[in-house]
Design a protein around this motif. Structure first.
Motif, PDB file in Angstrom:
ATOM      1  N   SER A  35       0.849  -1.187   0.000  1.00  0.00           N
ATOM      2  CA  SER A  35       0.000   0.000   0.000  1.00  0.00           C
ATOM      3  C   SER A  35       0.888   1.242   0.000  1.00  0.00           C
ATOM      4  O   SER A  35       2.098   1.169   0.245  1.00  0.00           O
ATOM      5  CB  SER A  35      -0.910   0.009   1.228  1.00  0.00           C
ATOM      6  OG  SER A  35      -0.153   0.294   2.397  1.00  0.00           O
ATOM      7  N   SER A  36       0.273   2.382  -0.226  1.00  0.00           N
ATOM      8  CA  SER A  36       1.028   3.635  -0.266  1.00  0.00           C
ATOM      9  C   SER A  36       1.686   3.949   1.074  1.00  0.00           C
ATOM     10  O   SER A  36       2.663   4.709   1.127  1.00  0.00           O
ATOM     11  CB  SER A  36       0.104   4.784  -0.673  1.00  0.00           C
ATOM     12  OG  SER A  36      -0.963   4.921   0.258  1.00  0.00           O
ATOM     13  N   ALA A  37       1.194   3.349   2.170  1.00  0.00           N
ATOM     14  CA  ALA A  37       1.774   3.599   3.489  1.00  0.00           C
ATOM     15  C   ALA A  37       3.240   3.167   3.556  1.00  0.00           C
ATOM     16  O   ALA A  37       4.004   3.678   4.386  1.00  0.00           O
ATOM     17  CB  ALA A  37       0.963   2.866   4.568  1.00  0.00           C
ATOM     18  N   LEU A  38       3.630   2.249   2.685  1.00  0.00           N
ATOM     19  CA  LEU A  38       5.024   1.806   2.652  1.00  0.00           C
ATOM     20  C   LEU A  38       5.960   2.978   2.375  1.00  0.00           C
ATOM     21  O   LEU A  38       7.133   2.942   2.767  1.00  0.00           O
ATOM     22  CB  LEU A  38       5.186   0.723   1.573  1.00  0.00           C
ATOM     23  CG  LEU A  38       6.582   0.133   1.371  1.00  0.00           C
ATOM     24  CD1 LEU A  38       7.034  -0.638   2.614  1.00  0.00           C
ATOM     25  CD2 LEU A  38       6.600  -0.782   0.150  1.00  0.00           C
ATOM     26  N   PHE A  39       5.449   4.016   1.727  1.00  0.00           N
ATOM     27  CA  PHE A  39       6.284   5.132   1.300  1.00  0.00           C
ATOM     28  C   PHE A  39       6.085   6.377   2.161  1.00  0.00           C
ATOM     29  O   PHE A  39       6.449   7.483   1.755  1.00  0.00           O
ATOM     30  CB  PHE A  39       6.008   5.429  -0.181  1.00  0.00           C
ATOM     31  CG  PHE A  39       6.274   4.245  -1.060  1.00  0.00           C
ATOM     32  CD1 PHE A  39       7.555   3.962  -1.503  1.00  0.00           C
ATOM     33  CD2 PHE A  39       5.253   3.374  -1.387  1.00  0.00           C
ATOM     34  CE1 PHE A  39       7.813   2.847  -2.273  1.00  0.00           C
ATOM     35  CE2 PHE A  39       5.503   2.243  -2.158  1.00  0.00           C
ATOM     36  CZ  PHE A  39       6.787   1.984  -2.602  1.00  0.00           C
ATOM     37  N   ASP A  40       5.544   6.190   3.363  1.00  0.00           N
ATOM     38  CA  ASP A  40       5.329   7.323   4.266  1.00  0.00           C
ATOM     39  C   ASP A  40       6.642   8.010   4.633  1.00  0.00           C
ATOM     40  O   ASP A  40       6.683   9.238   4.815  1.00  0.00           O
ATOM     41  CB  ASP A  40       4.605   6.870   5.534  1.00  0.00           C
ATOM     42  CG  ASP A  40       3.122   6.621   5.315  1.00  0.00           C
ATOM     43  OD1 ASP A  40       2.611   6.968   4.229  1.00  0.00           O
ATOM     44  OD2 ASP A  40       2.470   6.072   6.226  1.00  0.00           O
ATOM     45  N   GLY A  41       7.714   7.231   4.776  1.00  0.00           N
ATOM     46  CA  GLY A  41       9.008   7.830   5.116  1.00  0.00           C
ATOM     47  C   GLY A  41       9.514   8.746   4.014  1.00  0.00           C
ATOM     48  O   GLY A  41      10.090   9.818   4.288  1.00  0.00           O
ATOM     49  N   ILE A  42       9.318   8.348   2.768  1.00  0.00           N
ATOM     50  CA  ILE A  42       9.722   9.194   1.641  1.00  0.00           C
ATOM     51  C   ILE A  42       8.828  10.430   1.583  1.00  0.00           C
ATOM     52  O   ILE A  42       9.307  11.547   1.335  1.00  0.00           O
ATOM     53  CB  ILE A  42       9.655   8.402   0.320  1.00  0.00           C
ATOM     54  CG1 ILE A  42      10.645   7.226   0.365  1.00  0.00           C
ATOM     55  CG2 ILE A  42       9.962   9.306  -0.872  1.00  0.00           C
ATOM     56  CD1 ILE A  42      10.590   6.324  -0.854  1.00  0.00           C
ATOM     57  N   ALA A  43       7.532  10.243   1.845  1.00  0.00           N
ATOM     58  CA  ALA A  43       6.608  11.384   1.859  1.00  0.00           C
ATOM     59  C   ALA A  43       7.026  12.410   2.906  1.00  0.00           C
ATOM     60  O   ALA A  43       6.947  13.625   2.673  1.00  0.00           O
ATOM     61  CB  ALA A  43       5.193  10.899   2.117  1.00  0.00           C
ATOM     62  N   ALA A  44       7.499  11.935   4.059  1.00  0.00           N
ATOM     63  CA  ALA A  44       7.941  12.848   5.114  1.00  0.00           C
ATOM     64  C   ALA A  44       9.162  13.639   4.662  1.00  0.00           C
ATOM     65  O   ALA A  44       9.276  14.848   4.943  1.00  0.00           O
ATOM     66  CB  ALA A  44       8.265  12.060   6.388  1.00  0.00           C
ATOM     67  N   ARG A  45      10.057  12.985   3.960  1.00  0.00           N
ATOM     68  CA  ARG A  45      11.236  13.693   3.446  1.00  0.00           C
ATOM     69  C   ARG A  45      10.853  14.714   2.371  1.00  0.00           C
ATOM     70  O   ARG A  45      11.442  15.791   2.297  1.00  0.00           O
ATOM     71  CB  ARG A  45      12.261  12.694   2.923  1.00  0.00           C
ATOM     72  CG  ARG A  45      13.027  11.973   4.032  1.00  0.00           C
ATOM     73  CD  ARG A  45      14.130  11.101   3.486  1.00  0.00           C
ATOM     74  NE  ARG A  45      14.975  10.564   4.550  1.00  0.00           N
ATOM     75  CZ  ARG A  45      16.034  11.179   5.067  1.00  0.00           C
ATOM     76  NH1 ARG A  45      16.368  12.384   4.643  1.00  0.00           N
ATOM     77  NH2 ARG A  45      16.752  10.613   6.020  1.00  0.00           N
ATOM     78  N   MET A  46       9.877  14.384   1.551  1.00  0.00           N
ATOM     79  CA  MET A  46       9.421  15.338   0.541  1.00  0.00           C
ATOM     80  C   MET A  46       8.855  16.590   1.197  1.00  0.00           C
ATOM     81  O   MET A  46       9.093  17.708   0.734  1.00  0.00           O
ATOM     82  CB  MET A  46       8.363  14.675  -0.358  1.00  0.00           C
ATOM     83  CG  MET A  46       8.931  13.603  -1.270  1.00  0.00           C
ATOM     84  SD  MET A  46       7.643  12.653  -2.152  1.00  0.00           S
ATOM     85  CE  MET A  46       6.937  13.932  -3.204  1.00  0.00           C
ATOM     86  N   ARG A  47       8.128  16.416   2.301  1.00  0.00           N
ATOM     87  CA  ARG A  47       7.588  17.577   3.020  1.00  0.00           C
ATOM     88  C   ARG A  47       8.713  18.410   3.626  1.00  0.00           C
ATOM     89  O   ARG A  47       8.639  19.651   3.660  1.00  0.00           O
ATOM     90  CB  ARG A  47       6.622  17.108   4.105  1.00  0.00           C
ATOM     91  CG  ARG A  47       5.322  16.532   3.572  1.00  0.00           C
ATOM     92  CD  ARG A  47       4.299  16.367   4.685  1.00  0.00           C
ATOM     93  NE  ARG A  47       4.712  15.396   5.692  1.00  0.00           N
ATOM     94  CZ  ARG A  47       4.435  14.095   5.614  1.00  0.00           C
ATOM     95  NH1 ARG A  47       3.774  13.604   4.572  1.00  0.00           N
ATOM     96  NH2 ARG A  47       4.839  13.269   6.559  1.00  0.00           N
ATOM     97  N   ASP A  48       9.767  17.750   4.101  1.00  0.00           N
ATOM     98  CA  ASP A  48      10.899  18.485   4.682  1.00  0.00           C
ATOM     99  C   ASP A  48      11.652  19.277   3.621  1.00  0.00           C
ATOM    100  O   ASP A  48      12.195  20.350   3.898  1.00  0.00           O
ATOM    101  CB  ASP A  48      11.862  17.514   5.356  1.00  0.00           C
ATOM    102  CG  ASP A  48      11.380  17.064   6.725  1.00  0.00           C
ATOM    103  OD1 ASP A  48      10.338  17.610   7.176  1.00  0.00           O
ATOM    104  OD2 ASP A  48      12.013  16.193   7.332  1.00  0.00           O
TER     105      ASP A  48
END
Length: 282
Positions: free
Chosen positions: A266-279
């Motif tokens: 699921s897309s939740a697997l990429f939550d860590g990358i999403a957090a870096r994109m926000r940073d």
């Protein structure tokens, strides 16, 4: 004359009946590949193509381009049916793309970004590299750009000011080569690629060393357009990917790629990358 016309009509009717009984020819499935380490090895690519083609029951064309952006663009414009991307471009276009399958490496669908320097370099952490020359892989690569860029942002720095010069090599193997050959002092590279190269080209990786590893992040996924995910060809690709480990040909392809297999995610697997994109873009 009438007999000749009758013969032609009978022949035409027979051909029409024969063609009607045939299954329609299946279109070639086009799968895009981003420039990861395997793009330099034709035998690895051909092994993957043959295994997937057999699993799907149709011909497959593997499409390669120089940059992640080009492959992502082909997928978005429907010039390829699916593509093996990176978590970063997948999330950049999450409104249009969806997950087909995610590779499993060393027991899980995760990998890390490595920060590397030359084997004899005294640097022990990113902060030691101020003023250095640095190699990134691709502007749309998580491990080859985003991780280091966000690590610097969290330090209150920006890559274009922290390093004296940066280059994009457009290939993770090329990042390792640039550092190993002394063309740059440091580089950001896919940890899976570095570890795979350590197995097949130990002479290359032995001239570098890893001084930092990111957190575990979602492995680069195979994606399709969301509005095409349920189509028969994409579903056939998903089935073939998930079943690679069940055939001798598939196992050989996975062994060449140094992967365990593929799984759903699921897309939740990429939550860590999403957090870096926000940073990176607060």
């Amino acid at each position: 004359m009438e007999q000749s016309i009758s013969r032609r009509m009978l022949l035409g009717a027979a051909l029409s009946t024969l063609m009607a009984g045939r299954a329609p020819a299946q279109a070639v499935f086009r799968l895009g590949l981003t420039p990861v380490f395997l793009d330099n090895d034709a035998s690895i690519i051909d092994g993957l193509r043959r295994a997937l083609s057999r699993g799907m029951g149709r011909e497959i064309e593997l499409v390669q381009r120089r940059t992640y952006q080009e492959i992502t663009g082909l997928l978005l414009e429907r010039s390829v049916d699916a593509a093996w991307l990176c978590g970063y471009p997948y999330l950049q276009h999450a409104d249009l793309l969806d997950l087909v399958a995610v590779p499993v490496w060393r027991g899980g669908p995760l990998y890390q970004s490595y920060l590397i320097v030359g084997a004899g370099d005294s640097a022990a952490r990113l902060s030691d590299l101020r003023g250095a020359t640095h190699a990134f892989s691709d502007p749309d690569s998580n491990s080859g750009y985003l991780v280091t860029a966000t690590d610097l942002r969290r330090m209150g720095e920006q890559a274009e000011h922290f390093f004296s010069r940066t280059i994009f090599t457009f290939g993770h193997r090329n990042v390792v080569r640039a550092v190993a050959d002394g063309l740059v002092r440091s580089g950001s590279v896919d940890g899976y690629v570095w570890e795979a190269l350590a197995m097949i080209e130990p002479e290359l990786t032995s001239r570098t060393k890893v001084i930092a590893r990111s957190e575990w992040l979602g492995f680069p996924p195979v994606c399709a357009r969301r509005d095409n995910l349920d189509s028969e060809p994409v579903q056939a690709l998903q089935t073939a990917l998930l079943g690679l480990a069940e055939t001798d040909e598939g196992q050989a392809a996975l062994m060449s790629l140094q992967l365990d297999g593929f799984q759903l995610a699921s897309s939740a697997l990429f939550d860590g990358i999403a957090a870096r994109m926000r940073d990176l873009d607060p």
